[in-house]
Scaffold this motif. Structure first.
Motif, PDB file in Angstrom:
ATOM      1  N   PRO A   1       0.590  -1.149   0.034  1.00 33.01           N
ATOM      2  CA  PRO A   1      -0.097   0.008   0.062  1.00 33.01           C
ATOM      3  C   PRO A   1       1.034   1.180   0.021  1.00 33.01           C
ATOM      4  O   PRO A   1       2.037   1.354   0.537  1.00 33.01           O
ATOM      5  CB  PRO A   1      -0.803  -0.029   1.291  1.00 33.01           C
ATOM      6  N   PRO A   2       0.158   2.361  -0.390  1.00 35.80           N
ATOM      7  CA  PRO A   2       0.868   3.626  -0.731  1.00 35.80           C
ATOM      8  C   PRO A   2       1.312   4.232   0.698  1.00 35.80           C
ATOM      9  O   PRO A   2       0.558   4.055   1.759  1.00 35.80           O
ATOM     10  CB  PRO A   2       0.130   4.472  -1.409  1.00 35.80           C
ATOM     11  N   GLN A   3       2.380   4.994   0.839  1.00 39.25           N
ATOM     12  CA  GLN A   3       2.742   5.589   1.884  1.00 39.25           C
ATOM     13  C   GLN A   3       2.267   7.255   1.566  1.00 39.25           C
ATOM     14  O   GLN A   3       2.665   7.913   0.865  1.00 39.25           O
ATOM     15  CB  GLN A   3       4.338   5.937   2.014  1.00 39.25           C
ATOM     16  N   TRP A   4       1.097   7.407   2.537  1.00 44.53           N
ATOM     17  CA  TRP A   4       0.561   8.709   1.923  1.00 44.53           C
ATOM     18  C   TRP A   4       1.345  10.051   2.223  1.00 44.53           C
ATOM     19  O   TRP A   4       1.166  10.968   1.808  1.00 44.53           O
ATOM     20  CB  TRP A   4      -0.784   8.692   2.972  1.00 44.53           C
ATOM     21  N   PHE A   5       2.225   9.761   3.452  1.00 46.89           N
ATOM     22  CA  PHE A   5       3.134  10.917   3.598  1.00 46.89           C
ATOM     23  C   PHE A   5       4.640  10.498   3.823  1.00 46.89           C
ATOM     24  O   PHE A   5       4.725   9.324   4.307  1.00 46.89           O
ATOM     25  CB  PHE A   5       3.012  11.630   4.893  1.00 46.89           C
ATOM     26  N   PRO A   6       5.608  11.153   3.148  1.00 53.09           N
ATOM     27  CA  PRO A   6       6.896  10.759   3.180  1.00 53.09           C
ATOM     28  C   PRO A   6       7.516  10.539   4.448  1.00 53.09           C
ATOM     29  O   PRO A   6       7.784  11.764   5.216  1.00 53.09           O
ATOM     30  CB  PRO A   6       7.787  11.706   2.320  1.00 53.09           C
ATOM     31  N   GLU A   7       7.892   9.371   5.053  1.00 53.47           N
ATOM     32  CA  GLU A   7       8.193   9.294   6.476  1.00 53.47           C
ATOM     33  C   GLU A   7       9.950   9.706   6.607  1.00 53.47           C
ATOM     34  O   GLU A   7      10.359  10.025   7.547  1.00 53.47           O
ATOM     35  CB  GLU A   7       8.157   7.541   6.875  1.00 53.47           C
ATOM     36  N   GLU A   8      10.657   9.538   5.394  1.00 58.06           N
ATOM     37  CA  GLU A   8      11.951   9.924   5.315  1.00 58.06           C
ATOM     38  C   GLU A   8      12.117  10.707   4.027  1.00 58.06           C
ATOM     39  O   GLU A   8      12.500  10.179   3.101  1.00 58.06           O
ATOM     40  CB  GLU A   8      12.807   8.703   5.322  1.00 58.06           C
ATOM     41  N   PRO A   9      11.639  12.090   4.146  1.00 60.73           N
ATOM     42  CA  PRO A   9      11.889  12.667   2.909  1.00 60.73           C
ATOM     43  C   PRO A   9      13.264  12.992   2.286  1.00 60.73           C
ATOM     44  O   PRO A   9      14.365  13.092   3.346  1.00 60.73           O
ATOM     45  CB  PRO A   9      11.225  14.002   3.352  1.00 60.73           C
ATOM     46  N   THR A  10      13.461  13.003   1.041  1.00 59.38           N
ATOM     47  CA  THR A  10      14.828  13.070   0.307  1.00 59.38           C
ATOM     48  C   THR A  10      14.651  14.157  -0.594  1.00 59.38           C
ATOM     49  O   THR A  10      13.714  14.388  -1.313  1.00 59.38           O
ATOM     50  CB  THR A  10      15.235  11.852  -0.162  1.00 59.38           C
ATOM     51  N   LEU A  11      15.897  14.701  -0.850  1.00 59.06           N
ATOM     52  CA  LEU A  11      15.972  15.572  -1.822  1.00 59.06           C
ATOM     53  C   LEU A  11      16.838  15.107  -2.984  1.00 59.06           C
ATOM     54  O   LEU A  11      17.164  15.767  -3.934  1.00 59.06           O
ATOM     55  CB  LEU A  11      16.752  17.101  -1.621  1.00 59.06           C
ATOM     56  N   ASP A  12      17.000  13.742  -3.280  1.00 56.11           N
ATOM     57  CA  ASP A  12      17.680  13.122  -4.095  1.00 56.11           C
ATOM     58  C   ASP A  12      16.868  13.101  -5.585  1.00 56.11           C
ATOM     59  O   ASP A  12      17.521  13.247  -6.632  1.00 56.11           O
ATOM     60  CB  ASP A  12      17.877  11.737  -3.891  1.00 56.11           C
ATOM     61  N   ASN A  13      15.827  13.300  -5.491  1.00 54.99           N
ATOM     62  CA  ASN A  13      14.887  13.476  -6.914  1.00 54.99           C
ATOM     63  C   ASN A  13      15.131  14.774  -7.508  1.00 54.99           C
ATOM     64  O   ASN A  13      15.240  14.845  -8.815  1.00 54.99           O
ATOM     65  CB  ASN A  13      13.360  13.193  -6.511  1.00 54.99           C
ATOM     66  N   PHE A  14      15.245  15.891  -6.782  1.00 50.89           N
ATOM     67  CA  PHE A  14      15.371  17.168  -7.126  1.00 50.89           C
ATOM     68  C   PHE A  14      16.979  17.019  -7.794  1.00 50.89           C
ATOM     69  O   PHE A  14      17.470  17.713  -8.778  1.00 50.89           O
ATOM     70  CB  PHE A  14      15.246  18.199  -6.227  1.00 50.89           C
ATOM     71  N   ARG A  15      17.958  16.494  -7.107  1.00 53.77           N
ATOM     72  CA  ARG A  15      19.386  16.417  -7.412  1.00 53.77           C
ATOM     73  C   ARG A  15      19.556  15.938  -8.630  1.00 53.77           C
ATOM     74  O   ARG A  15      20.154  16.206  -9.595  1.00 53.77           O
ATOM     75  CB  ARG A  15      20.174  15.913  -6.626  1.00 53.77           C
ATOM     76  N   ALA A  16      18.642  14.782  -8.804  1.00 51.71           N
ATOM     77  CA  ALA A  16      18.845  14.078 -10.067  1.00 51.71           C
ATOM     78  C   ALA A  16      18.132  14.561 -11.324  1.00 51.71           C
ATOM     79  O   ALA A  16      18.604  14.639 -12.489  1.00 51.71           O
ATOM     80  CB  ALA A  16      18.000  12.589 -10.035  1.00 51.71           C
ATOM     81  N   LEU A  17      17.112  15.547 -11.013  1.00 51.26           N
ATOM     82  CA  LEU A  17      16.436  16.328 -11.982  1.00 51.26           C
ATOM     83  C   LEU A  17      17.247  17.227 -12.542  1.00 51.26           C
ATOM     84  O   LEU A  17      17.448  17.449 -13.697  1.00 51.26           O
ATOM     85  CB  LEU A  17      15.092  16.930 -11.262  1.00 51.26           C
ATOM     86  N   PHE A  18      18.080  18.062 -11.517  1.00 47.84           N
ATOM     87  CA  PHE A  18      18.706  19.244 -12.173  1.00 47.84           C
ATOM     88  C   PHE A  18      20.251  18.811 -13.093  1.00 47.84           C
ATOM     89  O   PHE A  18      20.903  19.791 -13.172  1.00 47.84           O
ATOM     90  CB  PHE A  18      18.915  20.152 -11.008  1.00 47.84           C
ATOM     91  N   LYS A  19      20.335  17.416 -12.857  1.00 49.29           N
ATOM     92  CA  LYS A  19      21.575  17.100 -13.618  1.00 49.29           C
ATOM     93  C   LYS A  19      21.412  17.114 -15.318  1.00 49.29           C
ATOM     94  O   LYS A  19      22.068  17.023 -16.061  1.00 49.29           O
ATOM     95  CB  LYS A  19      21.898  15.795 -13.263  1.00 49.29           C
ATOM     96  N   ASN A  20      19.821  17.263 -15.423  1.00 51.86           N
ATOM     97  CA  ASN A  20      19.368  17.762 -16.712  1.00 51.86           C
ATOM     98  C   ASN A  20      19.516  19.005 -17.128  1.00 51.86           C
ATOM     99  O   ASN A  20      19.266  19.953 -16.075  1.00 51.86           O
ATOM    100  CB  ASN A  20      17.979  16.702 -17.209  1.00 51.86           C
ATOM    101  N   PRO A  21      19.203  19.618 -18.349  1.00 49.92           N
ATOM    102  CA  PRO A  21      19.085  20.983 -18.587  1.00 49.92           C
ATOM    103  C   PRO A  21      17.629  21.405 -18.176  1.00 49.92           C
ATOM    104  O   PRO A  21      16.822  22.029 -19.154  1.00 49.92           O
ATOM    105  CB  PRO A  21      19.468  21.201 -20.272  1.00 49.92           C
ATOM    106  N   VAL A  22      17.157  21.348 -17.026  1.00 51.00           N
ATOM    107  CA  VAL A  22      15.832  21.724 -16.656  1.00 51.00           C
ATOM    108  C   VAL A  22      15.680  22.961 -16.692  1.00 51.00           C
ATOM    109  O   VAL A  22      14.370  23.676 -16.939  1.00 51.00           O
ATOM    110  CB  VAL A  22      15.375  21.207 -15.319  1.00 51.00           C
ATOM    111  N   TRP A  23      16.677  24.055 -16.375  1.00 54.37           N
ATOM    112  CA  TRP A  23      16.582  25.448 -16.525  1.00 54.37           C
ATOM    113  C   TRP A  23      16.133  25.988 -17.802  1.00 54.37           C
ATOM    114  O   TRP A  23      15.419  26.751 -18.013  1.00 54.37           O
ATOM    115  CB  TRP A  23      17.648  26.163 -15.787  1.00 54.37           C
ATOM    116  N   ARG A  24      16.791  25.370 -18.677  1.00 51.89           N
ATOM    117  CA  ARG A  24      16.663  25.429 -20.110  1.00 51.89           C
ATOM    118  C   ARG A  24      15.291  25.189 -20.648  1.00 51.89           C
ATOM    119  O   ARG A  24      14.626  25.841 -21.367  1.00 51.89           O
ATOM    120  CB  ARG A  24      17.810  25.065 -21.021  1.00 51.89           C
ATOM    121  N   TRP A  25      14.745  24.041 -20.337  1.00 47.55           N
ATOM    122  CA  TRP A  25      13.375  23.624 -20.768  1.00 47.55           C
ATOM    123  C   TRP A  25      12.559  24.331 -19.995  1.00 47.55           C
ATOM    124  O   TRP A  25      11.480  24.749 -20.778  1.00 47.55           O
ATOM    125  CB  TRP A  25      13.356  22.068 -20.220  1.00 47.55           C
ATOM    126  N   GLY A  26      12.584  24.861 -18.661  1.00 44.21           N
ATOM    127  CA  GLY A  26      11.739  25.639 -18.111  1.00 44.21           C
ATOM    128  C   GLY A  26      11.556  27.078 -18.874  1.00 44.21           C
ATOM    129  O   GLY A  26      10.504  27.507 -19.013  1.00 44.21           O
TER     130      GLY A  26
END
Length: 295
Positions: free
Chosen positions: A66-91
């Motif tokens: 079942p899904p975890q409705w609220f992140p018990e151990e929040p992390t910023l790894d997703n944002f770090r992986a996202l900004f390895k791409n040219p996100v600012w240019r796309w935005g």
């Protein structure tokens, strides 16, 4: 009480406590309506909540059942992986294309709608019928001739190819024409008697009166341009020209999908649309008399 009646010459009326209580007590249909609205609001807000919370979850938690409705151990790894791409240019590409389309559509649609609503010339009704008929055509029908025309003009993978074909949005002309019909013709005639030119008449009188419709059209145009994945996919070729929806789609692998990274990108992509809506939401409640001369 006797002193009051002698001075005023009238007897004070007793306060009706029952009436005041009835006014303050909400009725059962009103309570049910409010509960229904609250439920629908939470229902529509839940996908946004799920995206925002999913942006702070690791991959195994994001797909857990079942899904975890609220992140018990929040992390910023997703944002770090996202900004390895040219996100600012796309935005930047998405914001520049959507903003340019919004300004262009509002300007051209307001002028065309005003002319079709208030100017008498041969073929006016036929032109309006063409605009209404164009609204019934799906975008996929005109995509092949549009692509051929853009290729002949060398506008493929350019900002001109992304922006200019969407400037003449038939829905915008239809909306502004219907709204411009409600503008009193006497106001324009009075301005012309005072020596107002056509350009000044449109800029100082017509546009302020069209402000509620322009606010609604600005929101519709920006959201439509921001989410126009299909057309942008056909017109763009290189990675630097990709918009944010296209760039996020390239992050999806053939065998694995980084849901946390995609949710982080989707959360960031939703911020400009929310901002535009908050900036123009007051235009929905403004009246037709805005900008008119007060008598």
């Amino acid at each position: 009480m006797m002193f009051f009646s002698k001075i005023t010459g009238s007897r004070p009326r007793p306060l009706s406590s029952g009436t005041n209580l009835r006014k303050k007590t909400p009725s059962i249909p009103s309570l049910l309506a409010n509960l229904l609205l609250i439920f629908l609001a939470l229902l529509f807000l839940f996908p946004f909540y799920w995206i925002v919370t999913g942006a702070f979850k690791v991959q195994n938690v994001a797909v857990a059942i079942p899904p975890q409705w609220f992140p018990e151990e929040p992390t910023l790894d997703n944002f770090r992986a996202l900004f390895k791409n040219p996100v600012w240019r796309w935005g930047f590409n998405s914001f520049f294309v959507a903003s340019s389309e919004m300004i262009g559509v509002c300007l051209t649609a307001s002028m065309a709608g005003y002319v079709l609503a208030k100017k008498m010339f041969p073929g006016r009704k036929f032109i309006f019928i063409l605009f209404v008929s164009a609204m019934a055509l799906p975008k996929q029908v005109i995509l092949v001739p549009l692509f051929t025309m853009l290729a002949d003009l060398n506008w493929i993978d350019t900002y001109k190819g992304l922006i200019l074909p969407a400037i003449g949005w038939p829905f915008g002309v239809f909306l502004m024409k219907q709204f411009a019909q409600t503008i009193p013709s006497e106001l324009m005639e009075a301005a012309k008697i005072d020596g107002c030119s056509e350009i000044r008449l449109f800029a100082t009188i017509i546009l302020p009166l069209l402000k509620p419709a322009l606010g609604a059209l600005a929101i519709f145009t920006f959201i439509n341009a921001w989410n126009d994945y299909f057309s942008q996919l056909i017109i763009t070729r290189s990675t630097p020209m990709m918009t944010l929806p296209l760039g996020l789609a390239t992050l999806q692998g053939e065998y694995t999908t980084p849901y946390g990274v995609l949710m982080a990108g989707a959360a960031l992509a939703s911020l400009p649309m929310i901002t535009i809506f908050l900036l123009f939401q007051k235009a929905f409640t403004q009246g037709i008399t805005m900008g008119a001369v007060k008598g």
